[in-house]
Motif scaffolding. Structure first.
Motif, short mmCIF file in Angstrom:
data_model
loop_
_atom_site.label_atom_id
_atom_site.label_comp_id
_atom_site.label_asym_id
_atom_site.label_seq_id
_atom_site.Cartn_x
_atom_site.Cartn_y
_atom_site.Cartn_z
N MET A 71 2.23 -3.24 53.56
CA MET A 71 1.53 -1.77 53.03
C MET A 71 0.98 -2.55 51.86
O MET A 71 -0.41 -1.91 51.47
CB MET A 71 3.15 -1.42 52.89
CG MET A 71 2.81 -0.17 51.31
SD MET A 71 2.44 0.61 52.42
CE MET A 71 2.76 2.16 51.22
N VAL A 72 0.72 -3.98 51.64
CA VAL A 72 -0.03 -4.20 50.32
C VAL A 72 -1.65 -4.35 50.93
O VAL A 72 -2.37 -3.73 50.35
CB VAL A 72 0.34 -5.47 49.83
CG1 VAL A 72 -1.02 -6.17 49.33
CG2 VAL A 72 1.52 -5.95 49.48
N ALA A 73 -2.11 -5.25 51.89
CA ALA A 73 -3.19 -4.79 52.94
C ALA A 73 -3.59 -3.64 52.83
O ALA A 73 -4.75 -3.15 53.14
CB ALA A 73 -3.43 -5.27 54.22
N LEU A 74 -2.21 -2.30 53.38
CA LEU A 74 -3.14 -0.70 53.74
C LEU A 74 -4.27 -0.17 52.52
O LEU A 74 -5.47 -0.30 51.96
CB LEU A 74 -2.08 -0.51 54.23
CG LEU A 74 -2.95 1.24 54.85
CD1 LEU A 74 -4.05 1.49 55.38
CD2 LEU A 74 -1.36 2.01 55.05
N ILE A 75 -3.30 -0.48 51.23
CA ILE A 75 -3.81 -0.06 49.87
C ILE A 75 -5.17 -1.18 49.42
O ILE A 75 -6.27 -0.88 49.25
CB ILE A 75 -2.60 -0.24 49.09
CG1 ILE A 75 -1.05 0.35 49.46
CG2 ILE A 75 -3.00 -0.34 47.81
CD1 ILE A 75 -0.44 0.51 48.64
N SER A 76 -4.68 -2.29 49.89
CA SER A 76 -5.56 -3.79 49.01
C SER A 76 -7.15 -2.58 49.67
O SER A 76 -8.39 -2.99 49.35
CB SER A 76 -5.95 -4.89 49.61
OG SER A 76 -4.58 -5.22 48.55
#
Length: 66
Positions: A1-6
């Motif tokens: 999820m962090v990679a998607l938002i980043s």
């Protein structure tokens, strides 16, 4: 999820920087016809590539295939 938002944040920042570098009122940006011009275009291209890669990585992680 962090990679998607980043990844989405990187794409948005790259788009804002690209829009800021576009000509305004018939005037070209100060980086045009300077030695820095190729580096600016490479940085924009790298930002798009990084943003897409991070977004795709985040999507694949959410789907459980990575």
């Amino acid at each position: 999820m962090v990679a998607l938002i980043s990844g989405i944040v990187v794409l948005v920042v790259t788009a804002v920087v690209f829009a800021a570098l576009l000509p305004r009122d018939g005037k070209r940006h100060r980086f045009v016809d300077t030695p820095l011009e190729p580096y600016v275009s490479v940085a924009i291209c790298a930002g798009v590539a990084l943003g897409f890669s991070m977004t795709l990585s985040g999507i694949l992680a959410l789907l459980g295939t990575a």
